[in-house]
Every structure is written in structure tokens, then in C-alpha cells.
Design a protein around this motif. Sequence first.
Motif, PDB file in Angstrom:
ATOM      1  N   ASN A   1      -7.748   2.947  -4.139  1.00  0.00           N
ATOM      2  CA  ASN A   1      -8.562   2.717  -2.952  1.00  0.00           C
ATOM      3  C   ASN A   1      -9.553   3.858  -2.741  1.00  0.00           C
ATOM      4  OD1 ASN A   1      -8.209   3.396   0.428  1.00  0.00           O
ATOM      5  ND2 ASN A   1      -9.280   1.586  -0.242  1.00  0.00           N
TER       6      ASN A   1
ATOM      7  N   TRP B   1       0.606   5.536   0.382  1.00  0.00           N
ATOM      8  CA  TRP B   1      -0.283   6.544   0.959  1.00  0.00           C
ATOM      9  C   TRP B   1      -0.117   7.887   0.256  1.00  0.00           C
ATOM     10  CZ3 TRP B   1      -3.620   4.200   3.939  1.00  0.00           C
ATOM     11  CH2 TRP B   1      -3.239   3.072   4.676  1.00  0.00           C
TER      12      TRP B   1
ATOM     13  N   GLY C   1      -3.560   4.548  -1.826  1.00  0.00           N
ATOM     14  CA  GLY C   1      -4.618   4.848  -0.871  1.00  0.00           C
ATOM     15  C   GLY C   1      -5.445   6.076  -1.188  1.00  0.00           C
TER      16      GLY C   1
ATOM     17  N   LYS D   1       0.836  -1.196   0.000  1.00  0.00           N
ATOM     18  CA  LYS D   1       0.000   0.000   0.000  1.00  0.00           C
ATOM     19  C   LYS D   1       0.870   1.245   0.000  1.00  0.00           C
ATOM     20  CE  LYS D   1      -4.579   1.094   1.317  1.00  0.00           C
ATOM     21  NZ  LYS D   1      -5.794   0.485   1.885  1.00  0.00           N
TER      22      LYS D   1
END
Length: 318
Positions: A152, A91, A122, A89
Motif C-alpha cells: 500500500n 500495519w 500498509g 490488512k
Amino acid sequence: MSALTRPRRNLGGLAVPPLALGSWNTWDRMDPADAVTMIRRAVELDAGFFDVAYYNMGPHAENARTDILFGTALRESGVARDDVVLCGKLWLWDWPNQGFRAQLADSLERAGLERFDTLVVGDYLDEPDIPRVVADVNELIDEGLVGGWGINNWRIGHTRAALDSAASMGLVGPTFAQLKYGIARRSMAEGASYAPLFADGTLALQASDVFEGGILATGLAPQRKIGADVGGIRDRILALYPRVAHVAAEFGVTPAALGIAFCLTNPAIANVLFGASRLSQLEQNHAALALSAAHGAELRTALAGLQADVDVRDDGAW
């Protein structure tokens, strides 16, 4: 290797297991030996897809050790790297101040990994520089640190912009969308904004927040931090639990397994991401595979009236 109980679906060129294990508030709530057992059993139960995130930024500035604990457990499990799919992931909360290359290198080092099979970029508050996001992710792909990527809970306009930017630059665009999706939250994943991208195969769907932080699995509002309450409908969702539990009992499964099975009935779904901190949860949730395969249409009919976000916009622009 696992004994396949459901045909693999495609997630960005990867043939992935239908069940996927999240990392937020999971591995750091388990005994180390139990974590090892969980990983081994997950591979056997079509759940050998693992989300590996370093929670260190923005609303998730928790400096959690869950990724470190997972990496240790994976090595101790003896499971072959080729038998699992690992999803990292990135960010956007402090990007580009904290660039993707540094984030990914840190995440891989903490978990003791060499690469991720795919990753999720994200969600965000302020509008990101989409062409730069695409270019920065592709640098990681070119370095062999990751095989592909998804988004996401992005606003649909930004998702389309990423696809267009990638196409114009001859780069790899997002291939899946990780969206909040479940019995009660359907607007974004099933709505008109994302539906065409799922229907034509541009994107696959990965369901997350299926249990609404545990509410639809237990009927209780958790005291720990859980995902954002998009649209402010959590009270409505909590009120739905008795009906969810009733339907689950009629099908002979737990409410959690019912929620996963519901998601699996959606043709766009590649897999369903959920949290499990006990082996019994994983094993009970595995019943979702047989239930969705044998009674998918009946299941959707039984749950038809339980959508709580009918009045929430489906384009992510909340």
C-alpha cells in the motif's frame, strides 16, 4: 453468483471483481440491515471484493468496529464464502512490536473469518526491514491464513526490494500495489517508477482514494478524517470538481462513477476500491463498468487536463 458485466482481471492469482468495497468509515456508518443488503447487492453488481481492516494502530488507532460489523453482516447475508474475495490488512506502524501473526489472528477473530484471500501490507513512516516483512508474510501464507499479498503506497525502491528479497529466498513476493489513483492523482500509478512493473505483469494495480475522501464525488471537503494529502495538492483537487461534474453530466453518470470509470480504463487495473455507505451509491457507481467499456478512450480524452499532481514525485518518496 453475480452476472458478470466485465471480464475478471488478475490480482495476485485471484480473478477479482472490478469493483471493491472499502471498510474505513463505511460499515460503522450503516444500519446493520442495510449492511446485509449492501453485501448481497455487491455480489450481484461485480463488487464482491471486500477490504476488511482493523483500524487500531498509528494514524489509524481508532479502535473502530467496522470489521466486526462487516463480519456480522456477511454471515447474516447468507452469501457463500466462495462468492466473495476478502482482503485483510497488516500495519507497519508498530511492527515488529505488533507482529503480523498476532495482527492477522486478531483481525480474523474480530471479523469471524478463517482466512483472507489476500492482504495488503500498509504504508509506513520509517524504512521497514524488507526481507523480514517478506518472510513474516510468507509464514502466514504457509499457515493457510492468507493466499497472497500486496503493498500500500510503498516507495518504489522498497517495492522492488521486496520483489528481489522474495525471489532470492524462494518466497512469495507482493503481487499487487494498492496506490492512490484517480482523475486528479495519477503520478504514482501512471508514472515511470511503477509503470514497468505493471506493464510486464509483475504487479497488478488496485486503485484507492479514488474520490479523494469524497471531494471528487461531492465537491465538498469532508469533516471526517480522510486519507493523507500527498504532495499538499488537496486545494487544487477541490478546485477541479466543477469540471469533473461537468464531464460526468456529459456522460450521464455521477462524478463518483466517472472517477471509477477513469481508473478502469487503465490496463494495469485489477479493481477499484471505494467506500459506499448507502446502497444508492453502490448502484450508481456500477454505471462505471459500462461507461469504461463503451467510452474508455473518449473518457480519458475528456479528463486529460485534470491531473493535479504533475509536479509530485512518482516514486513514493515524498
